[in-house]
Design a protein around this motif. Sequence first.
Motif, short mmCIF file in Angstrom:
data_model
loop_
_atom_site.label_atom_id
_atom_site.label_comp_id
_atom_site.label_asym_id
_atom_site.label_seq_id
_atom_site.Cartn_x
_atom_site.Cartn_y
_atom_site.Cartn_z
N GLU A 7 -5.63 61.00 -2.68
CA GLU A 7 -4.49 61.78 -2.47
C GLU A 7 -3.39 61.04 -1.72
O GLU A 7 -2.07 60.83 -2.36
CB GLU A 7 -4.69 63.11 -1.73
CG GLU A 7 -5.50 64.08 -2.22
CD GLU A 7 -5.84 65.19 -1.20
OE1 GLU A 7 -5.24 65.47 -0.43
OE2 GLU A 7 -6.70 65.88 -1.59
N LEU A 8 -3.61 60.26 -1.01
CA LEU A 8 -2.74 59.31 -0.23
C LEU A 8 -2.26 58.16 -1.21
O LEU A 8 -1.12 57.95 -1.16
CB LEU A 8 -3.33 58.70 0.90
CG LEU A 8 -2.45 57.69 2.05
CD1 LEU A 8 -0.96 58.21 2.23
CD2 LEU A 8 -3.16 56.99 3.03
N LEU A 9 -3.02 57.45 -2.06
CA LEU A 9 -2.65 56.55 -3.15
C LEU A 9 -1.49 57.09 -3.78
O LEU A 9 -0.71 56.70 -4.35
CB LEU A 9 -3.80 55.88 -3.79
CG LEU A 9 -4.74 55.14 -2.87
CD1 LEU A 9 -6.01 54.61 -3.49
CD2 LEU A 9 -4.04 53.49 -2.67
N LYS A 10 -2.02 58.51 -4.40
CA LYS A 10 -1.23 59.14 -5.42
C LYS A 10 0.05 59.37 -4.80
O LYS A 10 1.14 59.26 -5.38
CB LYS A 10 -1.76 60.49 -5.98
CG LYS A 10 -1.37 61.01 -7.03
CD LYS A 10 -2.08 62.08 -7.72
CE LYS A 10 -1.61 62.56 -8.91
NZ LYS A 10 -2.32 63.59 -9.52
N LYS A 11 0.28 59.92 -3.74
CA LYS A 11 1.43 60.34 -2.80
C LYS A 11 2.39 59.11 -2.67
O LYS A 11 3.50 59.13 -3.14
CB LYS A 11 1.11 60.87 -1.44
CG LYS A 11 2.45 61.23 -0.56
CD LYS A 11 2.01 61.94 0.84
CE LYS A 11 3.17 61.82 1.59
NZ LYS A 11 2.72 62.23 2.89
#
Length: 136
Positions: A7-11
């Motif tokens: 999720e963090l990488l995507k954000k």
Amino acid sequence: MKEKIQELLKKENYAFDAEKWKSIENVPFFFNADTTQQLNKIKKNMGVAKGIYIFSDSNDKILYIGKGAPIYNRIRRHFAKLKQSSSSHHSLCTSQEIPSSITIHWVEIEQPDTREIVEHMLAYTLKPAYKKWYMA
């Protein structure tokens, strides 16, 4: 934990997505007379970009994740290792052979600390086949 990292990488727009990352397909990963042309093509496409790169095979299997500043210099070193090899056999590890061609994907990341963190996060979530890229 893995889901939170993804999720963090995507954000942050660093999640690996073959459609969104820049790439060069069908790069023959062996050293011959055409290798210099391949390296020039890679340099032309990457320029002096700093960031993360991923090697994948024709089945989209993630082989290796690395970082470079610039990326091209790091990839050029991989090819230099091929040239140094005295035999035609080259592999990632002793038990498996390297594919004849790879796709190189990359995303630009300027900050060194961010590159380091993103490389580790991608390796944790994508589980590349090889942690080191070397000649046997």
